[in-house]
Design a protein around this motif. Structure first.
Motif, PDB file in Angstrom:
ATOM      1  N   GLY A  44       0.810  -1.108   0.070  1.00 12.20           N
ATOM      2  CA  GLY A  44      -0.052  -0.017   0.043  1.00 12.20           C
ATOM      3  C   GLY A  44       0.783   1.344  -0.114  1.00 12.20           C
ATOM      4  O   GLY A  44       0.486   2.379  -0.626  1.00 12.20           O
ATOM      5  N   ARG A  45       1.867   1.353   0.777  1.00 10.90           N
ATOM      6  CA  ARG A  45       2.662   2.436   0.845  1.00 10.90           C
ATOM      7  C   ARG A  45       3.426   2.758  -0.571  1.00 10.90           C
ATOM      8  O   ARG A  45       3.676   3.872  -0.910  1.00 10.90           O
ATOM      9  CB  ARG A  45       3.909   2.104   1.926  1.00 10.90           C
ATOM     10  CG  ARG A  45       3.297   2.252   3.336  1.00 10.90           C
ATOM     11  CD  ARG A  45       4.404   1.736   4.254  1.00 10.90           C
ATOM     12  NE  ARG A  45       3.899   1.772   5.512  1.00 10.90           N
ATOM     13  CZ  ARG A  45       4.037   2.574   6.722  1.00 10.90           C
ATOM     14  NH1 ARG A  45       4.675   3.927   6.359  1.00 10.90           N
ATOM     15  NH2 ARG A  45       3.379   2.486   7.889  1.00 10.90           N
ATOM     16  N   ILE A  46       3.591   1.546  -1.489  1.00 16.13           N
ATOM     17  CA  ILE A  46       4.502   1.814  -2.712  1.00 16.13           C
ATOM     18  C   ILE A  46       3.406   2.115  -3.880  1.00 16.13           C
ATOM     19  O   ILE A  46       3.438   3.008  -4.644  1.00 16.13           O
ATOM     20  CB  ILE A  46       5.295   0.652  -3.085  1.00 16.13           C
ATOM     21  CG1 ILE A  46       6.297   0.580  -1.712  1.00 16.13           C
ATOM     22  CG2 ILE A  46       6.070   0.765  -4.071  1.00 16.13           C
ATOM     23  CD1 ILE A  46       7.261  -0.658  -2.142  1.00 16.13           C
ATOM     24  N   GLY A  47       2.278   0.890  -3.879  1.00 17.56           N
ATOM     25  CA  GLY A  47       1.415   0.845  -4.895  1.00 17.56           C
ATOM     26  C   GLY A  47       0.575   2.194  -4.920  1.00 17.56           C
ATOM     27  O   GLY A  47       0.466   2.777  -5.975  1.00 17.56           O
ATOM     28  N   TRP A  48       0.029   2.722  -3.832  1.00 20.31           N
ATOM     29  CA  TRP A  48      -0.997   3.681  -3.851  1.00 20.31           C
ATOM     30  C   TRP A  48      -0.295   5.091  -4.092  1.00 20.31           C
ATOM     31  O   TRP A  48      -0.933   6.211  -4.481  1.00 20.31           O
ATOM     32  CB  TRP A  48      -1.867   3.802  -2.725  1.00 20.31           C
ATOM     33  CG  TRP A  48      -2.948   2.444  -2.441  1.00 20.31           C
ATOM     34  CD1 TRP A  48      -2.929   1.732  -1.578  1.00 20.31           C
ATOM     35  CD2 TRP A  48      -3.833   2.240  -3.388  1.00 20.31           C
ATOM     36  NE1 TRP A  48      -3.803   0.718  -1.412  1.00 20.31           N
ATOM     37  CE2 TRP A  48      -4.475   1.016  -2.895  1.00 20.31           C
ATOM     38  CE3 TRP A  48      -4.287   2.641  -4.586  1.00 20.31           C
ATOM     39  CZ2 TRP A  48      -5.478   0.554  -3.203  1.00 20.31           C
ATOM     40  CZ3 TRP A  48      -5.369   2.007  -5.217  1.00 20.31           C
ATOM     41  CH2 TRP A  48      -6.047   0.919  -4.623  1.00 20.31           C
TER      42      TRP A  48
END
Length: 634
Positions: free
Chosen positions: A427-431
């Motif tokens: 989530g930290r990278i993808g979003w």
């Protein structure tokens, strides 16, 4: 003649006075006094010089190895990719608290090992360190951020390594001594301070090495923080397995005669009485041990949690301290190959539309409604995510082990924690990449509105697993909760950029530091609210079961009347799983539903976040910083 005689007499007296003074100064006694005074003076001067020299040596040692100047790379050094490892590893270590639920269930049976003894900590008490560590992270980051910037990454990371590693070691000692204050001080206060001090310096250092790829530099470091749970889960599990010891098995309830004293269960062994725990088959399904149901002696086994945590503390502290000595900041003349800052600055010159980008100071931002509205969104989404992370492993066992005992084992529950950690990382990278393409406001709207059905659907998925005993709705449960965790990870990753969109990037550091106080509040409120609602549901379920149990069967099994159930519950002798063992056939186990109210509450909280975010708009111009040249024109 009289006048001349008078002057002659005065001259003779003056010569006599001078001669007498000279004789006194040259006397042996006076020479001894002068010698002693001289020695005292030079001795004092010599002592002062030695003290100053020793101080310089001490200062020289620290300046040589720990000063900000000592971390500056030599001119011409350009191996910036070598700096990724210490930054990533530091964040990986301080990100391990995300997997604390691996420990919370174990600590609630530290004395009983195979079950909770009367003197064991409650589930709420053993879960609280997670709240405490992230609360102290926000406080220490806010209070120590300016110092860390001035001191440099080596000194800040070195102190953080001592705090974090030493805190885990102290917490491990607290577990072995069964001291809750020592556990909270070590893991919560010391380790939490270490997390706060070590969070920003690696990010700042890596960004300075990648001025042409700031997003990549920040993402690589934050990925380490999100991956901490992936490392901690298998590490602490294997260490606890190595140092654990199953307590002494005394026999089945049919073989041993038990008695009740102050709500505790005892058996007579010769002339002495021994406190025991009665472990049912339903409880064994949630344990990592292969044991037989029956009576086990309290205090004869060990979970291995304290020793395992102390070893982790020594390892993580060493990694952070090593990273502190490996990390460097670039020389003032450093410039990546092929990077032309003048060209970039020219291409980034604001257009007439961009020139209207607001710049709000850190003090003025507290007067804007946007700050508090965005903080409400942050608090709400973080509350839900932290609540799930705090009970991930115990929740999986409590809810699904009775319906799917062959699938939902202790090992599967640990794998679920790793899935949650992977969701936090992705989530930290993808979003973050998603928000760059579709915008921060749209992404946050998706987080708020999308989280509502994710939490609302969980109770129906649980009910479906119980009624069908199928793994398909379990897959839906895992997917929904992990996706909710990715939203929380995305909030933490995207929030600084969103703040820059609203308030300008000039003061984004101190503004984000103030915004992290909402994270501190969420760390305290989220898990606490979830556990409180769970406890209320558990109490209600227990009351319903006690109203339907056969009194004679209850008294025969627990050696007390139903009226004494409160005392039995307080001493942990009576639980839902133990009560279900004597309930009439066909009685539905209420354990899977104790988290329903928490999920509905979380959905409502996401609705509050959605309303708050819909009110976030452009900042009023009265809050903008007035530049000197603009003020002169006006």
């Amino acid at each position: 003649m009289l006048l001349r005689s008078t002057f002659a007499h005065l001259r003779r007296n003056r010569r006599s006075s001078i001669a007498l003074k000279t004789n006194l100064q040259c006397s042996p006694a006076n020479r001894i006094i002068d010698s002693l005074s001289s020695r005292r003076y030079f001795s004092k001067v010599s002592k002062d010089e030695n003290d100053e020299e020793n101080a310089n040596k001490t200062n020289g040692f620290f300046d040589k190895y720990f000063s900000k100047e000592a971390t500056v790379a030599p001119e011409g050094y350009k191996n910036r990719w070598a700096m990724v490892a210490p930054a990533f590893l530091t964040h990986m270590c301080i990100g391990t608290p995300w997997a604390w639920s691996i420990m919370s269930g174990t600590l609630s049976r530290e004395l009983g090992v195979v079950g909770s003894a009367a003197a064991d900590w409650s589930f709420q008490e053993s879960t609280f360190p997670l709240s405490l560590v992230f609360a102290l992270q926000g406080i220490s980051a806010a209070l120590g951020g300016s110092w860390a910037l001035k001191a440099g990454p080596r000194k800040a990371m070195g102190l953080a390594g001592l705090c974090f590693g030493g805190g885990l070691v102290m917490a491990g000692v607290g577990i072995n001594m069964h001291s809750l204050p020592l556990l909270y001080t070590g893991y919560g206060v010391l380790a939490g301070t270490g997390v706060g001090l070590a969070y920003t310096p690696p990010v700042q250092a890596l960004i300075s090495w990648f001025p042409d790829k700031k997003g990549l530099a920040s993402g690589l470091t934050i990925a380490g923080f999100g991956s901490g749970g992936l490392v901690f889960t298998p590490l602490i599990t294997n260490l606890m397995d190595k140092f654990s010891k199953v307590p002494e098995y005394l026999g089945s309830t049919d073989q041993m005669k038990t008695k009740l004293e102050n709500g505790r269960l005892f058996v007579d062994l010769g002339d002495a009485s021994k406190e025991v725990i009665n472990v049912t088959s339903a409880e064994i399904a949630k344990l990592p041990y292969h044991i037989t149901e029956g009576l086990y002696a309290v205090g004869t086994g060990a979970t291995g949690a304290g020793t395992a945590l102390s070893i982790c503390g020594a390892m993580f502290g060493t990694v952070i301290l090593s990273s502190a000595f490996l990390i460097k900041i670039p020389h003032k003349n450093y410039k990546p190959d092929g990077w032309n800052p003048q060209k970039i600055e020219k291409s980034n010159q604001p257009t007439s539309e961009m020139s209207q980008t607001p710049t709000v100071t850190a003090s003025e931002v507290l007067k804007t409604p946007q700050f508090y509205l965005l903080g409400t969104v942050f608090f709400s989404l973080a509350c839900g995510g932290m609540g799930l992370m705090s009970v991930a492993k115990p929740m999986m066992g409590e809810v699904f082990s009775s319906s799917l005992p062959g699938l939902v084992t202790a090992a599967f529950a640990s794998q679920y924690v790793q899935m949650m950690a992977a969701g936090n990382l992705s989530g930290r990278i993808g979003w973050a990449a998603f928000s760059d393409k579709f915008g921060r406001k749209f992404t946050f709207n998706m987080f708020c509105l999308g989280s509502i059905p994710l939490y609302l659907v969980v109770p129906s998925l649980i009910s479906s697993v119980v009624s069908t005993e199928s793994a398909v709705p379990l897959t839906g449960f895992v997917t929904s909760t992990v996706l909710a965790i990715t939203f929380m990870g995305g909030v933490y990753s995207i929030l600084p950029a969103y703040e820059a969109d609203l308030f300008g990037s000039k003061y984004i550091g101190p503004i984000h530091g103030r915004m992290l106080m909402f994270s501190t509040a969420a760390a305290l409120a989220g898990p606490a609210a979830l556990l409180k609602l769970r406890a209320l549901s558990e109490t209600k379920a227990m009351s319903d079961l006690l109203g339907r149990v056969d009194p004679s069967t209850f008294e025969k099994h627990f050696h007390a009347s139903v009226d004494a159930s409160s005392e039995l519950i307080a001493s942990k002798t009576l639980s839902i799983s133990k009560l279900m063992a004597i309930m009439p056939p066909g009685t539905q186990d209420p354990s899977p539903y104790v988290y329903d109210s928490t999920m509905y509450t979380a959905a409502g909280l996401m609705g509050v976040a959605a309303v708050a975010h819909s009110l976030v708009g452009p900042v009023d111009k009265k809050h903008f910083e007035i530049m000197p040249e603009k003020a002169a024109v006006e």
